[in-house]
Design a protein around this motif. Structure first.
Motif, short mmCIF file in Angstrom:
data_model
loop_
_atom_site.label_atom_id
_atom_site.label_comp_id
_atom_site.label_asym_id
_atom_site.label_seq_id
_atom_site.Cartn_x
_atom_site.Cartn_y
_atom_site.Cartn_z
N GLY A 294 46.22 58.93 39.52
CA GLY A 294 45.05 58.83 40.43
C GLY A 294 45.62 58.40 41.69
N CYS A 295 44.54 58.16 42.87
CA CYS A 295 44.75 57.49 44.09
C CYS A 295 44.36 56.15 44.41
N GLU A 296 45.21 55.45 44.61
CA GLU A 296 44.79 53.93 45.13
C GLU A 296 44.46 53.86 46.59
N LEU A 297 43.07 53.31 46.64
CA LEU A 297 43.07 52.67 47.94
C LEU A 297 43.35 51.35 48.23
N VAL A 298 44.38 51.20 49.34
CA VAL A 298 44.91 49.89 49.50
C VAL A 298 44.72 49.43 50.94
N GLY A 299 44.95 48.13 51.07
CA GLY A 299 44.63 47.41 52.24
C GLY A 299 45.84 47.49 53.06
N PRO A 300 46.10 46.98 54.28
CA PRO A 300 47.37 46.73 55.15
C PRO A 300 48.12 45.83 54.42
N ILE A 301 49.40 45.92 54.95
CA ILE A 301 50.43 45.14 54.28
C ILE A 301 50.36 43.63 54.56
N GLY A 302 50.34 42.79 53.68
CA GLY A 302 50.07 41.33 53.77
C GLY A 302 51.29 40.71 54.22
N ALA A 303 51.23 39.25 54.56
CA ALA A 303 52.09 38.22 54.68
C ALA A 303 53.50 38.42 53.81
N ASP A 304 52.92 38.52 52.60
CA ASP A 304 54.04 38.54 51.48
C ASP A 304 54.64 40.03 51.24
#
Length: 272
Positions: A224-234
């Motif tokens: 499938g296709c994951e909808l992801v947010g921006p890269i976090g501090a970690d």
């Protein structure tokens, strides 16, 4: 009876003048100039029963033996195998005329006896980029990562235990086109990832999507296709949604590396 004085034999003028030592020094300097960083491996190869790893690499890659070039091993990893452990080696092809910059990278797999099992072609990259990682997981597959730009990469996944060695089409992107891979999950298996848009959309926008491939015991399948947010501090991304493979916005994998995709998408535009 008169004492007889025995004169010690006179040392050779060559020895007295240090000429022999001088010629030995010159000969050593020539040897070092010719063989450079590979001197030790070549010398040990003369006395070892088995050829050194460096020697085996040079015999396997013709480019290593070209004038003005040399090969340097950068990374290695041991992979379990029913017939004995396999050793995967990452190699940089160094151009001596470019201040020792890497002109390309390659991967080789040797069997337990030191025989060459598989070798990739030399992959050319811009200076400063190339091979960044060799990894494995419970499948005993070999995972290889390359940096292409500051923001993009490509990856290979290889099963070195099969005959012939199986690459799943990841080498050259003729089948499985992937940007990278994750750390092993709770079951010890890695997932493969390919972003569905290029930079900067895949790193700067509030959300982006990526194709996800998982091992099903026989091959890597599109899950499938994951909808992801921006890269976090970690350094990680938060998964916001998983679109099943075949759904409206995830009909099929993009089939291209993200470095080959357009990344000029406004934040409010539809995520592919």
């Amino acid at each position: 009876m008169a004492k007889r004085t025995v004169k010690a034999p006179e040392r050779s003028r060559w020895y007295r003048d240090g000429t022999v030592l001088t010629w030995i020094g010159i000969a050593l300097a020539i040897v070092v100039a010719l063989f450079g960083d590979n001197l030790w491996s070549r010398l040990t190869g003369l006395f070892d029963r088995e050829p050194s790893l460096q020697h085996r690499v040079e015999q396997a890659i013709a480019e290593c033996r070209q004038d003005g070039y040399e090969c340097r091993t950068t990374k290695s990893i041991v992979i379990a195998n029913g017939a004995g452990a396999l050793t995967a080696v990452g190699v940089d092809l160094i151009d001596k005329n470019l201040s020792g910059s890497a002109a390309g990278s390659a991967v080789l797999v040797f069997d337990a006896s030191g025989g060459l099992r598989w070798t990739s072609p030399i992959q050319s990259f811009q200076p400063g980029y190339g091979l960044t990682g060799l990894d494995t997981d419970v499948t005993n597959h070999l995972f290889v990562s390359f940096a292409v730009t500051n923001h993009s990469g490509i990856a290979w996944v290889i099963d070195p235990s099969t005959t012939p060695v199986q690459t799943f089409g990841s080498v050259g992107g003729s089948g499985l086109v992937i940007d990278g891979y994750e750390e092993p999950n709770f079951a010890g298996v890695r997932r493969l990832l390919t972003y569905r848009e290029g930079w900067p959309a895949n790193t700067r926008n509030p959300s982006t999507s990526r194709d996800v491939f998982e091992w099903n015991g026989t091959k890597y399948v599109h899950r499938g296709c994951e909808l992801v947010g921006p890269i976090g501090a970690d350094g990680n991304r938060q998964v916001q949604m998983m679109r099943p493979a075949g759904s409206a916005h995830c009909r099929q994998p993009v089939g291209k590396y993200s470095v080959d995709l357009d990344g000029d998408r406004t934040a409010g535009a539809q995520v592919p």
